[in-house]
Design an enzyme around this catalytic site. Structure first.
Site, short mmCIF file in Angstrom:
data_model
loop_
_atom_site.label_atom_id
_atom_site.label_comp_id
_atom_site.label_asym_id
_atom_site.label_seq_id
_atom_site.Cartn_x
_atom_site.Cartn_y
_atom_site.Cartn_z
N SER A 161 47.76 103.09 39.61
CA SER A 161 46.80 104.12 40.01
C SER A 161 45.98 104.61 38.83
O SER A 161 46.48 104.69 37.70
CB SER A 161 47.55 105.32 40.62
OG SER A 161 46.67 106.40 40.87
N TYR A 167 53.03 112.31 40.57
CA TYR A 167 52.65 111.01 41.16
C TYR A 167 52.12 110.08 40.08
O TYR A 167 52.56 108.93 39.94
CB TYR A 167 51.60 111.20 42.25
CG TYR A 167 50.89 109.92 42.61
CD1 TYR A 167 51.55 108.91 43.30
CD2 TYR A 167 49.55 109.73 42.24
CE1 TYR A 167 50.90 107.72 43.61
CE2 TYR A 167 48.90 108.54 42.56
CZ TYR A 167 49.58 107.54 43.24
OH TYR A 167 48.94 106.37 43.54
N LYS A 200 45.29 109.88 56.75
CA LYS A 200 45.74 110.38 55.45
C LYS A 200 45.59 111.89 55.26
O LYS A 200 46.01 112.43 54.25
CB LYS A 200 44.98 109.66 54.33
CG LYS A 200 45.33 108.18 54.23
CD LYS A 200 44.64 107.51 53.06
CE LYS A 200 45.14 108.02 51.73
NZ LYS A 200 44.51 107.33 50.58
#
Length: 317
Positions: A115, A142, A179
């Site tokens: 990411s 994250y 989402k």
């Protein structure tokens, strides 16, 4: 057969659709299939078998590894506001380590999702230089979980014979409707403009950026999928790569493109960025894409306006 984890998710379901279009129909879909809205992403796809995430490794151990051609490991806990460090470590770091080790044992090539959140505020730039990965300072648990795996992978003496970690930037496109708040700004803009005829953006709290001129690297999901399939066929030059458009654009550019594509008159206002995220707000991200191009990736990336138009067209179907 090709294994795709996170199969019902946004990027993975687009990947399976593209694989199907190229004649790859023996797809093993791995996910938690407990979200009816998310599962709609699989309804039009050709899938050989669905495997629950928790049962996947047990299932894989029973397979003839020669039958597995490739693994796309896109499943993860992707909520940037998730603060359960143990959960993120379990799903994003440890699960991927086990996947890596299985790919070594069974000689299966692997692409996994990293990411752009690993870059934090971008203090060290956005160049996918593997020598800099240990220096990066992600802003949230994250991003930390993704960076921890990248660091671990680079330190390993044993690696899959082909592997790639892809640092996804701000991906947008069809099949992200499930989402919620983690969907792209384009989907939020579409919904807000449809409901109110207006769009609110965060005001800039950085004197170097005017309101709405905060910049992101927005990348169309079809481009992301094309890169992954090209890498599957390429199968050399293992490593960690950026996957963005390579061109930062402003939120104003994005919202104006949505208004234009919807044939609506622009009505844009600004609200304060919430204080709890203000000090961690990114004002600029832009993927350096030279590394991917240097290994021969031949395709151009979709410009923002064209991507928005294509996405809006799908919204109307």
């Amino acid at each position: 057969m090709i294994i795709v984890t996170g199969a019902a998710g946004f990027i993975a379901s687009n990947l399976i659709k593209k694989l199907n279009s190229e004649g790859f129909n023996h797809i093993i879909a791995v996910d938690r299939f407990d979200n009816p809205e998310k599962n709609k992403n699989l309804e039009d796809l050709k899938i050989q078998k669905k495997i629950e995430r928790e049962q996947f490794f047990e299932w894989l151990d029973k397979q003839n590894e020669k039958e597995v051609e490739f693994i796309f490991h896109l499943g993860a806990r992707t909520d940037t506001a998730e603060f359960d460090v143990d959960l993120l470590n379990k799903l994003n770091t440890e699960y991927t380590k086990k996947m890596w080790e299985k790919c070594i044992d069974m000689q299966i090539p692997l692409i996994y999702a990293s990411s752009a959140a690993t870059y934090g505020l971008g203090e060290f730039g956005y160049e996918d230089d593997e020598n800099k990965i240990s220096e990066l300072k992600p802003l949230n648990p994250y991003g930390i979980s993704k960076n921890e795996f990248d660091k671990w992978a680079l330190k390993q003496d044993k690696k899959p014979f082909f592997w790639t970690g892809l640092k996804f930037f701000n991906v947008y496109g069809p099949r992200e409707y499930h989402k919620g708040r983690m969907a792209s700004v384009i989907l939020h803009a579409y919904k807000q403009i449809s409901d109110t005829g207006k769009m609110k953006l965060f005001r800039s709290h950085n004197p170097d950026f005017k309101d709405g001129e905060q910049m992101r690297d927005f990348v169309f999901v079809y481009d992301v999928v094309n890169v992954m399939i090209w890498l599957m066929h390429h199968r050399k030059n293992s490593g960690i790569y950026n996957l963005g458009s390579g061109k930062a654009r402003t939120f104003l550019d994005l919202v104006k493109a949505v208004f234009r594509s919807m044939n609506k008159k622009e009505d844009i206002s600004f609200i304060d960025t919430p204080e709890d995220i203000r000090d961690k707000y990114q004002y600029f991200t832009e993927a350096k894409m030279e590394k991917l191009k240097s290994i021969g990736y031949p395709h151009e990336f979709t410009d923002l306006e064209s991507g928005v138009d294509a996405y809006m067209q799908e919204m109307k179907l």
